[in-house]
Write a protein that holds these residues in place. Structure first.
Motif, mmCIF file in Angstrom:
data_model
loop_
_atom_site.group_PDB
_atom_site.id
_atom_site.type_symbol
_atom_site.label_atom_id
_atom_site.label_comp_id
_atom_site.label_asym_id
_atom_site.label_seq_id
_atom_site.Cartn_x
_atom_site.Cartn_y
_atom_site.Cartn_z
ATOM 1 N N VAL A 18 52.617 3.832 -17.142
ATOM 2 C CA VAL A 18 53.394 3.136 -18.169
ATOM 3 C C VAL A 18 53.101 1.639 -18.149
ATOM 4 N N ALA A 19 53.049 1.058 -16.956
ATOM 5 C CA ALA A 19 52.753 -0.377 -16.847
ATOM 6 C C ALA A 19 51.357 -0.696 -17.374
ATOM 7 N N LEU A 20 50.385 0.140 -17.019
ATOM 8 C CA LEU A 20 49.021 -0.070 -17.498
ATOM 9 C C LEU A 20 48.946 0.061 -19.017
ATOM 10 N N THR A 21 49.680 1.009 -19.551
ATOM 11 C CA THR A 21 49.689 1.214 -20.999
ATOM 12 C C THR A 21 50.307 0.024 -21.721
ATOM 13 N N ILE A 22 51.434 -0.466 -21.206
ATOM 14 C CA ILE A 22 52.115 -1.594 -21.844
ATOM 15 C C ILE A 22 51.222 -2.835 -21.858
ATOM 16 N N VAL A 23 50.466 -3.047 -20.786
ATOM 17 C CA VAL A 23 49.630 -4.241 -20.685
ATOM 18 C C VAL A 23 48.394 -4.143 -21.582
ATOM 19 N N THR A 24 47.760 -2.972 -21.617
ATOM 20 C CA THR A 24 46.459 -2.848 -22.290
ATOM 21 C C THR A 24 46.555 -2.492 -23.771
ATOM 22 N N VAL A 25 47.614 -1.794 -24.183
ATOM 23 C CA VAL A 25 47.695 -1.331 -25.569
ATOM 24 C C VAL A 25 47.638 -2.468 -26.585
ATOM 25 N N PRO A 26 48.361 -3.584 -26.401
ATOM 26 C CA PRO A 26 48.281 -4.654 -27.411
ATOM 27 C C PRO A 26 46.863 -5.179 -27.637
ATOM 28 N N PHE A 27 46.075 -5.284 -26.568
ATOM 29 C CA PHE A 27 44.704 -5.778 -26.717
ATOM 30 C C PHE A 27 43.819 -4.751 -27.424
ATOM 31 N N ILE A 28 43.948 -3.473 -27.004
ATOM 32 C CA ILE A 28 43.155 -2.413 -27.644
ATOM 33 C C ILE A 28 43.521 -2.305 -29.120
ATOM 34 N N LEU A 29 44.815 -2.347 -29.416
ATOM 35 C CA LEU A 29 45.273 -2.229 -30.797
ATOM 36 C C LEU A 29 44.787 -3.400 -31.644
ATOM 37 N N PHE A 30 44.773 -4.603 -31.080
ATOM 38 C CA PHE A 30 44.328 -5.785 -31.829
ATOM 39 C C PHE A 30 42.891 -5.598 -32.319
ATOM 40 N N TYR A 31 42.006 -5.171 -31.432
ATOM 41 C CA TYR A 31 40.606 -5.007 -31.820
ATOM 42 C C TYR A 31 40.411 -3.778 -32.716
ATOM 43 N N MET A 32 41.261 -2.761 -32.574
ATOM 44 C CA MET A 32 41.209 -1.623 -33.500
ATOM 45 C C MET A 32 41.555 -2.066 -34.914
ATOM 46 N N LEU A 33 42.615 -2.851 -35.038
ATOM 47 C CA LEU A 33 43.022 -3.334 -36.354
ATOM 48 C C LEU A 33 42.015 -4.332 -36.928
ATOM 49 N N LYS A 34 41.405 -5.108 -36.058
ATOM 50 C CA LYS A 34 40.469 -6.136 -36.508
ATOM 51 C C LYS A 34 39.127 -5.548 -36.939
ATOM 52 N N ASP A 35 38.596 -4.611 -36.156
ATOM 53 C CA ASP A 35 37.238 -4.103 -36.397
ATOM 54 C C ASP A 35 37.195 -2.610 -36.705
ATOM 55 N N GLY A 36 38.360 -1.982 -36.896
ATOM 56 C CA GLY A 36 38.373 -0.533 -37.112
ATOM 57 C C GLY A 36 37.647 -0.089 -38.361
ATOM 58 N N ASN A 37 37.641 -0.925 -39.403
ATOM 59 C CA ASN A 37 36.976 -0.548 -40.652
ATOM 60 C C ASN A 37 35.451 -0.539 -40.520
ATOM 61 N N ARG A 38 34.929 -1.170 -39.465
ATOM 62 C CA ARG A 38 33.475 -1.175 -39.261
ATOM 63 C C ARG A 38 32.986 0.048 -38.498
ATOM 64 N N LEU A 39 33.910 0.763 -37.877
ATOM 65 C CA LEU A 39 33.499 1.872 -37.011
ATOM 66 C C LEU A 39 32.729 2.971 -37.737
ATOM 67 N N PRO A 40 33.174 3.447 -38.921
ATOM 68 C CA PRO A 40 32.426 4.526 -39.570
ATOM 69 C C PRO A 40 30.970 4.195 -39.835
ATOM 70 N N LYS A 41 30.701 3.017 -40.423
ATOM 71 C CA LYS A 41 29.326 2.652 -40.730
ATOM 72 C C LYS A 41 28.509 2.426 -39.461
ATOM 73 N N ALA A 42 29.141 1.846 -38.439
ATOM 74 C CA ALA A 42 28.431 1.640 -37.175
ATOM 75 C C ALA A 42 28.085 2.968 -36.522
ATOM 76 N N THR A 43 28.976 3.947 -36.626
ATOM 77 C CA THR A 43 28.710 5.266 -36.033
ATOM 78 C C THR A 43 27.588 5.975 -36.767
ATOM 79 N N MET A 44 27.533 5.823 -38.088
ATOM 80 C CA MET A 44 26.532 6.527 -38.879
ATOM 81 C C MET A 44 25.100 6.045 -38.621
ATOM 82 N N ARG A 45 24.941 4.904 -37.966
ATOM 83 C CA ARG A 45 23.593 4.423 -37.646
ATOM 84 C C ARG A 45 22.874 5.327 -36.656
ATOM 85 N N PHE A 46 23.640 6.118 -35.902
ATOM 86 C CA PHE A 46 23.039 7.010 -34.910
ATOM 87 C C PHE A 46 22.646 8.361 -35.516
#
Length: 368
Positions: free
Chosen positions: A167-195
């Motif tokens: 729980v402690a690890l989740t509380i600390v890390t989730v805000p950072f992971i979520l920030f970058y998901m919201l910031k760059d999540g729309n780029r993931l599909p096109k970046a994945t399709m390059r492979f």
């Protein structure tokens, strides 16, 4: 036919051999398993919040607010709402939890008195004489499972320590992971399709868009439904005078995330609490939950979620039973969205294969 049979037989044997060899090389895979199990919960929680908050960030961008600023504003508003809810509901919820914990000895005495009374009934004596469960085995199980046994205490402490750490690890890390998901999540599909090969990229983007829509509809809908069930059930429990109404109503709302089986899991503690008061109170609890589930099943869920998943109820029940056996409550919660995503991917891949075969037939190309 013979060559195909030999080919697939060889492939299956090779897969089985690889799996067997991997089981003998646990020292290589143990660090990988530990790494995945460590980041699994934070990523799941962040992904869950991503599908909830992504529409809000998109709306803020439409009114000309930069994405990073929109995410920060969302964080501030979300923290403010959580703080407000904790200040309004938290004291009552904490008092009910404390009262419930303090009443455990008294409730145990009531249950023992009820069991003593039950043990003198003809039905109980007839059941014992059938020897369905040998009494010696039942006593041994009770001794091993008793809170005073050293194994139980040690395992409980280890589980509590592990849970607090996660729980402690989740509380600390989730805000950072979520920030970058919201910031760059729309780029993931096109970046994945390059492979993937160029001929598969368009269909791949379609698959990922469908996956995002399916998960977004399911997660957002389940949250709204769970909120409705928790609020209405708590009000119903207050009306019938059930103890710990808010706590038990919130529990029903949380377990309602598990389709079909969730309401039965959530109502069980309320029925027990009601039964300790009176049998009539337990009946009233069941009536409240049935009314809420009817409103949910016939009014709220069809409006909020609709039939987006298009999954047969029997399939859902089987998935829940298997997932619960393999991964417990977390598996039951994740089983349905995982199945929906897998189903979306398989259907689109099958459509892509059919289109390719049809194209090759029209152009008289050999079909692989």
């Amino acid at each position: 036919m013979k060559s195909k049979f030999q080919f697939w037989t060889f492939q299956i044997l090779m897969i089985v051999l690889i799996i067997f060899i991997c089981t003998k090389m646990s020292f290589l895979f143990t660090p990988i398993v530990v790494f995945i199990s460590t980041i699994f919960l934070p990523i799941i929680v962040a992904g869950f919040l991503y599908f909830l908050f992504s529409p809000v960030v998109g709306f803020l961008q439409k009114i000309k607010i930069p994405k990073v600023l929109a995410i920060l504003l969302l964080y501030i508003v979300f923290i403010g709402i959580i703080t407000l809810i904790v200040n309004l509901v938290g004291p009552l919820l904490v008092s009910q939890i404390t009262e419930l914990i303090n009443s455990i000895p008294k409730n145990i005495d009531k249950i023992q008195s009820y069991m003593n009374h039950l043990s003198h009934t003809k039905w109980f004596k007839w059941t014992i004489n059938q020897d369905y469960v040998p009494l010696d085995k039942a006593k041994d199980w009770a001794m091993n499972a008793s809170p005073g046994s050293s194994n139980t205490v040690t395992n409980s402490l280890q589980n509590i320590f592990g849970m607090v750490t996660n729980v402690a690890l989740t509380i600390v890390t989730v805000p950072f992971i979520l920030f970058y998901m919201l910031k760059d999540g729309n780029r993931l599909p096109k970046a994945t399709m390059r492979f993937f090969p160029a001929s598969y990229r368009e269909e791949g983007l379609t698959i990922m868009e469908e996956m995002n829509k399916t998960l977004a509809v399911y997660i957002q809908g389940q949250m709204l439904v769970a909120l409705f069930v928790a609020v209405v059930t708590s009000i119903g429990y207050f009306i019938i005078g059930l103890k710990y109404a808010l706590l038990l109503g919130v529990l029903v709302g949380i377990t309602n995330i598990i389709p079909y089986l969730g309401p039965f899991i959530g109502v069980t503690p309320a029925v027990i609490i009601g039964l300790l008061d009176s049998p009539f109170k337990a009946v009233l609890v069941i009536v409240v939950v049935v009314i809420v589930q009817q409103l949910d099943g016939h009014l709220i869920s069809p409006l909020v979620i609709g039939k987006r998943l298009d999954t047969h109820p029997l399939t859902i029940i089987v998935l829940l039973l298997v997932a619960g056996k393999l991964a417990g409550p977390i598996g039951m919660i994740l089983a349905i969205p995982t199945y929906a995503v897998a189903k979306t991917v398989i259907l689109h891949l099958a459509r892509l294969i059919k289109l390719q075969r049809r194209y090759k037939k029209l152009n008289h190309e050999p079909i692989e």
